[in-house]
Design a protein around this motif. Structure first.
Motif, PDB file in Angstrom:
ATOM      1  N   LEU A 166      12.384 -20.076 -10.954  1.00 49.08           N
ATOM      2  CA  LEU A 166      11.898 -18.742 -10.638  1.00 49.08           C
ATOM      3  C   LEU A 166      10.934 -18.277 -11.723  1.00 49.08           C
ATOM      4  CD1 LEU A 166      15.402 -17.160  -9.915  1.00 49.08           C
ATOM      5  CD2 LEU A 166      13.738 -17.873  -8.191  1.00 49.08           C
ATOM      6  N   GLU A 188      15.112  -9.808 -12.860  1.00 47.18           N
ATOM      7  CA  GLU A 188      15.535  -8.838 -11.842  1.00 47.18           C
ATOM      8  C   GLU A 188      16.859  -9.254 -11.210  1.00 47.18           C
ATOM      9  OE1 GLU A 188      14.169  -8.108  -7.279  1.00 47.18           O
ATOM     10  OE2 GLU A 188      12.547  -8.231  -8.746  1.00 47.18           O
ATOM     11  N   GLU A 242      10.102 -12.884 -14.348  1.00 46.81           N
ATOM     12  CA  GLU A 242      10.271 -11.529 -13.832  1.00 46.81           C
ATOM     13  C   GLU A 242      11.323 -11.498 -12.718  1.00 46.81           C
ATOM     14  OE1 GLU A 242       6.256 -12.073 -15.578  1.00 46.81           O
ATOM     15  OE2 GLU A 242       7.263 -13.126 -13.943  1.00 46.81           O
ATOM     16  N   LYS A 243      11.250 -12.461 -11.801  1.00 50.28           N
ATOM     17  CA  LYS A 243      12.207 -12.525 -10.699  1.00 50.28           C
ATOM     18  C   LYS A 243      13.603 -12.856 -11.210  1.00 50.28           C
ATOM     19  CE  LYS A 243      13.180 -12.407  -6.311  1.00 50.28           C
ATOM     20  NZ  LYS A 243      13.157 -11.136  -5.595  1.00 50.28           N
TER      21      LYS A 243
END
Length: 162
Positions: free
Chosen positions: A29, A36, A32-33
């Motif tokens: 990933l 999150e 940032e993902k």
């Protein structure tokens, strides 16, 4: 009606068999993902730092991170990220902007500030490759410096699974 039932049965059979296929690669990933999702699900991120031209990094990618047990373990228990520790890209992590401060625009001989913070923040030296496990609160909880064969990485990751 018969034709409809046959087509429905056929489609259902195909979809049922295709969903259970084991993954044959780590589902990397963006940071940032992963950040999150780690926060949302209170789970850990696994950040694999490498650098171009590093023989140990290549060995780790080819041998350890292609091992089916390791792939399954990482995909099922972590939000995995792979990052070039010398990238020139700007990375936003934990609300802070990180860059590579090397003055040469095209050079990649200086470490990225995010690598510096995550690795040296734990009192460790620069080594490639480097895995850092980070919890949902952005705290590094495990440092795995250097090359890890699959059996050793599996043992260390299993200790972290809740």
């Amino acid at each position: 009606m018969r034709k409809f039932l046959f087509v429905s049965f056929l489609l259902l059979s195909i979809s049922a068999f295709s969903q259970g296929e084991p993954k044959t690669e780590i589902q990397w990933l963006s940071i940032e993902k992963a950040e999150e999702l780690a926060k949302k699900y209170d789970s850990d991120m696994l950040v694999f730092f490498f650098r171009k031209g590093c023989p140990e990094c290549t060995k780790m990618k080819v041998e350890t991170l292609q091992n089916l047990e390791i792939i399954k373990l990482i995909n099922e228990n972590f939000f995995p990220v792979t990052l070039n520790a010398r990238t020139k890209a700007t990375i936003i992590y934990n609300g802070k902007k990180y860059t590579n401060q090397q003055p040469k625009e095209d050079g990649e001989t200086w470490r990225h500030d995010l690598y510096h913070e995550l690795v040296l923040g734990g009192g460790h030296q620069y080594v490639y490759p480097y895995i850092v496990i980070i919890d949902g609160e952005h705290q590094p909880i495990k440092y795995l410096p250097g090359f890890y064969p699959a059996i050793r990485l599996k043992r260390d990751l299993l200790q972290l699974i809740k």
